[in-house]
Design a protein around this motif. Sequence first.
Motif, PDB file in Angstrom:
ATOM      1  N   PHE A 148       0.829  -1.211   0.000  1.00 39.04           N
ATOM      2  CA  PHE A 148       0.000   0.000   0.000  1.00 39.04           C
ATOM      3  C   PHE A 148       0.866   1.265   0.000  1.00 39.04           C
ATOM      4  O   PHE A 148       0.461   2.290  -0.505  1.00 39.04           O
ATOM      5  N   ASN A 149       2.046   1.146   0.616  1.00 37.17           N
ATOM      6  CA  ASN A 149       2.902   2.320   0.795  1.00 37.17           C
ATOM      7  C   ASN A 149       4.298   2.088   0.224  1.00 37.17           C
ATOM      8  O   ASN A 149       4.784   0.960   0.198  1.00 37.17           O
ATOM      9  N   PHE A 150       4.895   3.167  -0.216  1.00 36.05           N
ATOM     10  CA  PHE A 150       6.276   3.134  -0.689  1.00 36.05           C
ATOM     11  C   PHE A 150       7.118   4.052   0.191  1.00 36.05           C
ATOM     12  O   PHE A 150       6.587   4.868   0.919  1.00 36.05           O
ATOM     13  N   ARG A 151       8.423   3.923   0.057  1.00 35.03           N
ATOM     14  CA  ARG A 151       9.324   4.734   0.859  1.00 35.03           C
ATOM     15  C   ARG A 151      10.392   5.356  -0.024  1.00 35.03           C
ATOM     16  O   ARG A 151      10.758   4.795  -1.053  1.00 35.03           O
ATOM     17  N   LYS A 152      10.866   6.511   0.406  1.00 32.47           N
ATOM     18  CA  LYS A 152      12.045   7.073  -0.249  1.00 32.47           C
ATOM     19  C   LYS A 152      13.095   7.263   0.827  1.00 32.47           C
ATOM     20  O   LYS A 152      12.780   7.629   1.975  1.00 32.47           O
ATOM     21  N   ASP A 153      14.346   7.006   0.462  1.00 27.71           N
ATOM     22  CA  ASP A 153      15.396   7.047   1.484  1.00 27.71           C
ATOM     23  C   ASP A 153      16.752   7.473   0.926  1.00 27.71           C
ATOM     24  O   ASP A 153      17.790   7.159   1.493  1.00 27.71           O
ATOM     25  N   LEU A 154      16.744   8.198  -0.201  1.00 25.82           N
ATOM     26  CA  LEU A 154      18.027   8.658  -0.749  1.00 25.82           C
ATOM     27  C   LEU A 154      18.406  10.034  -0.192  1.00 25.82           C
ATOM     28  O   LEU A 154      17.581  10.956  -0.193  1.00 25.82           O
ATOM     29  N   ASN A 155      19.626  10.138   0.249  1.00 25.02           N
ATOM     30  CA  ASN A 155      20.195  11.413   0.701  1.00 25.02           C
ATOM     31  C   ASN A 155      21.127  11.909  -0.402  1.00 25.02           C
ATOM     32  O   ASN A 155      22.255  11.424  -0.541  1.00 25.02           O
ATOM     33  N   CYS A 230      26.426   3.561   1.065  1.00 23.87           N
ATOM     34  CA  CYS A 230      25.569   3.717   2.257  1.00 23.87           C
ATOM     35  C   CYS A 230      25.466   5.175   2.721  1.00 23.87           C
ATOM     36  O   CYS A 230      24.516   5.523   3.421  1.00 23.87           O
ATOM     37  N   VAL A 231      26.424   6.018   2.318  1.00 23.25           N
ATOM     38  CA  VAL A 231      26.338   7.437   2.698  1.00 23.25           C
ATOM     39  C   VAL A 231      25.199   8.140   1.956  1.00 23.25           C
ATOM     40  O   VAL A 231      24.853   9.271   2.271  1.00 23.25           O
ATOM     41  N   TYR A 232      24.633   7.482   0.964  1.00 23.11           N
ATOM     42  CA  TYR A 232      23.510   8.063   0.209  1.00 23.11           C
ATOM     43  C   TYR A 232      22.151   7.582   0.715  1.00 23.11           C
ATOM     44  O   TYR A 232      21.127   7.868   0.096  1.00 23.11           O
ATOM     45  N   CYS A 233      22.139   6.852   1.805  1.00 25.77           N
ATOM     46  CA  CYS A 233      20.869   6.427   2.396  1.00 25.77           C
ATOM     47  C   CYS A 233      20.599   7.224   3.662  1.00 25.77           C
ATOM     48  O   CYS A 233      21.516   7.684   4.330  1.00 25.77           O
ATOM     49  N   THR A 234      19.327   7.356   3.979  1.00 29.55           N
ATOM     50  CA  THR A 234      18.949   8.084   5.184  1.00 29.55           C
ATOM     51  C   THR A 234      17.610   7.541   5.690  1.00 29.55           C
ATOM     52  O   THR A 234      17.045   6.622   5.091  1.00 29.55           O
ATOM     53  N   LYS A 235      17.139   8.117   6.753  1.00 28.58           N
ATOM     54  CA  LYS A 235      15.863   7.682   7.333  1.00 28.58           C
ATOM     55  C   LYS A 235      14.745   7.817   6.291  1.00 28.58           C
ATOM     56  O   LYS A 235      14.625   8.848   5.629  1.00 28.58           O
ATOM     57  N   ALA A 236      13.941   6.786   6.165  1.00 27.01           N
ATOM     58  CA  ALA A 236      12.947   6.755   5.088  1.00 27.01           C
ATOM     59  C   ALA A 236      11.728   7.622   5.383  1.00 27.01           C
ATOM     60  O   ALA A 236      11.326   7.790   6.529  1.00 27.01           O
ATOM     61  N   THR A 237      11.168   8.156   4.315  1.00 31.69           N
ATOM     62  CA  THR A 237       9.868   8.826   4.363  1.00 31.69           C
ATOM     63  C   THR A 237       8.884   7.971   3.569  1.00 31.69           C
ATOM     64  O   THR A 237       9.206   7.509   2.475  1.00 31.69           O
ATOM     65  N   TRP A 238       7.694   7.766   4.143  1.00 32.39           N
ATOM     66  CA  TRP A 238       6.717   6.876   3.508  1.00 32.39           C
ATOM     67  C   TRP A 238       5.603   7.674   2.845  1.00 32.39           C
ATOM     68  O   TRP A 238       5.262   8.768   3.285  1.00 32.39           O
ATOM     69  N   PHE A 239       5.025   7.086   1.781  1.00 34.55           N
ATOM     70  CA  PHE A 239       3.891   7.724   1.099  1.00 34.55           C
ATOM     71  C   PHE A 239       3.036   6.623   0.460  1.00 34.55           C
ATOM     72  O   PHE A 239       3.527   5.527   0.196  1.00 34.55           O
ATOM     73  N   PRO A 240       1.767   6.924   0.197  1.00 36.58           N
ATOM     74  CA  PRO A 240       0.898   5.906  -0.399  1.00 36.58           C
ATOM     75  C   PRO A 240       1.291   5.607  -1.836  1.00 36.58           C
ATOM     76  O   PRO A 240       1.822   6.483  -2.528  1.00 36.58           O
ATOM     77  N   TRP A 241       0.992   4.379  -2.282  1.00 39.08           N
ATOM     78  CA  TRP A 241       1.284   4.005  -3.665  1.00 39.08           C
ATOM     79  C   TRP A 241       0.580   4.946  -4.632  1.00 39.08           C
ATOM     80  O   TRP A 241      -0.583   5.293  -4.431  1.00 39.08           O
ATOM     81  N   GLU A 242       1.271   5.379  -5.658  1.00 39.06           N
ATOM     82  CA  GLU A 242       0.634   6.074  -6.771  1.00 39.06           C
ATOM     83  C   GLU A 242       1.537   5.970  -7.995  1.00 39.06           C
ATOM     84  O   GLU A 242       2.673   5.486  -7.908  1.00 39.06           O
ATOM     85  N   VAL A 243       1.024   6.393  -9.118  1.00 41.21           N
ATOM     86  CA  VAL A 243       1.782   6.305 -10.362  1.00 41.21           C
ATOM     87  C   VAL A 243       2.895   7.366 -10.347  1.00 41.21           C
ATOM     88  O   VAL A 243       2.684   8.496  -9.914  1.00 41.21           O
ATOM     89  N   SER A 244       4.064   6.968 -10.841  1.00 34.12           N
ATOM     90  CA  SER A 244       5.218   7.860 -10.855  1.00 34.12           C
ATOM     91  C   SER A 244       5.062   8.971 -11.892  1.00 34.12           C
ATOM     92  O   SER A 244       4.555   8.743 -12.992  1.00 34.12           O
ATOM     93  N   LYS A 247       9.633  12.226 -11.028  1.00 31.30           N
ATOM     94  CA  LYS A 247      10.252  13.417 -10.437  1.00 31.30           C
ATOM     95  C   LYS A 247      11.313  12.992  -9.424  1.00 31.30           C
ATOM     96  O   LYS A 247      11.155  11.986  -8.717  1.00 31.30           O
ATOM     97  N   GLU A 248      12.368  13.781  -9.334  1.00 24.13           N
ATOM     98  CA  GLU A 248      13.477  13.433  -8.428  1.00 24.13           C
ATOM     99  C   GLU A 248      13.018  13.232  -6.986  1.00 24.13           C
ATOM    100  O   GLU A 248      13.517  12.349  -6.281  1.00 24.13           O
ATOM    101  N   ASP A 249      12.054  14.060  -6.556  1.00 24.71           N
ATOM    102  CA  ASP A 249      11.663  13.975  -5.141  1.00 24.71           C
ATOM    103  C   ASP A 249      10.844  12.730  -4.804  1.00 24.71           C
ATOM    104  O   ASP A 249      10.419  12.546  -3.675  1.00 24.71           O
ATOM    105  N   GLU A 250      10.607  11.868  -5.789  1.00 26.18           N
ATOM    106  CA  GLU A 250       9.980  10.583  -5.476  1.00 26.18           C
ATOM    107  C   GLU A 250      10.992   9.631  -4.825  1.00 26.18           C
ATOM    108  O   GLU A 250      10.614   8.649  -4.202  1.00 26.18           O
ATOM    109  N   TRP A 251      12.265   9.921  -5.033  1.00 24.57           N
ATOM    110  CA  TRP A 251      13.310   9.057  -4.500  1.00 24.57           C
ATOM    111  C   TRP A 251      14.153   9.763  -3.428  1.00 24.57           C
ATOM    112  O   TRP A 251      14.677   9.121  -2.519  1.00 24.57           O
TER     113      TRP A 251
END
Length: 253
Positions: A148-155, A230-244, A247-251
């Motif tokens: 149901f949900n996706f996450r983004k976690d790139l720093n 691993c320096v490019y990962c960070t604490k994840a932000t979650w959002f509901p599934w939707e069509v891409s 946009k950069e801010d999806e990741w």
Amino acid sequence: MSDSNTTLPYLEFHLTDHCNLNCKGCSHFCPIADENNLIIDTFLRDMKRLSELFTTISKIRIMGGEPLLHPLVATFAEETRRFFPHSTICIVTNGILLPSMNCIFYETLQKNNVTLDISVYPIARDKMSSYILSALQYGIPINFTDVFNFRKDLNASGDSDKYSTFKQCGNRFCTFLRDGKVFHCRIPALSSIANKKLGVNIPGDSYIDIHTNVLAADILEFLNRPSSACVYCTKATWFPWEVSKRKEDEWIV
Ligand code: SF4
Ligand code: SF4
């Protein structure tokens, strides 16, 4: 021959980088990936080498993108089983193409004890019971994961503490095989896709080339230390599934 009784706990790889769905923030960067099918000769060479290095691989996940888009998906499943007779092997799919798969596909899965891991996304949920009819007829075991949900976690700045992110990372043992190289996970393995389309600079040079003079122990030891990515990962932000919308801010957090 493997250097001792050695087990690699987990391995995943892409049959395709592209997908027939287009999920916002797809963790494998599929919405921004070019079309790319794994070449069978590359795969056979890599599997042969891994079977020399390791006695077995506990779990192998044949992934994408959408692996059912690859015209040779049944062959990849059969060959994976040939090299690793004792592994748990599954094809990870969104299930949408299952009704279009032929009997050879289902017979191959049945004969080789290859299961289906189906990620059930909101866009396909209502029709899933019809998608799986043939798999049920052939008695293919299916594992469903409702998503149901996706996450983004790139720093994007790449200034996270790699020891801390690695220690807390749920994907740190998602060992990824790509073009003869073993990576800690999808992030360094697919960094060229992210770098090209997201304007980041994730290092893709943290890997072990399995076709060099390495031992299984070297690979296992490498996988237990953080990747330079691993320096490019960070604490994840979650959002509901939707069509891409690609946009950069999806990741990027
Ligand atoms: S179905 Fe899976 S692989 Fe395809 S875009 Fe969605 S999350 Fe990515
Ligand atoms: S790059 Fe490191 S922290 Fe990020 S997902 Fe991979 S193993 Fe985890």
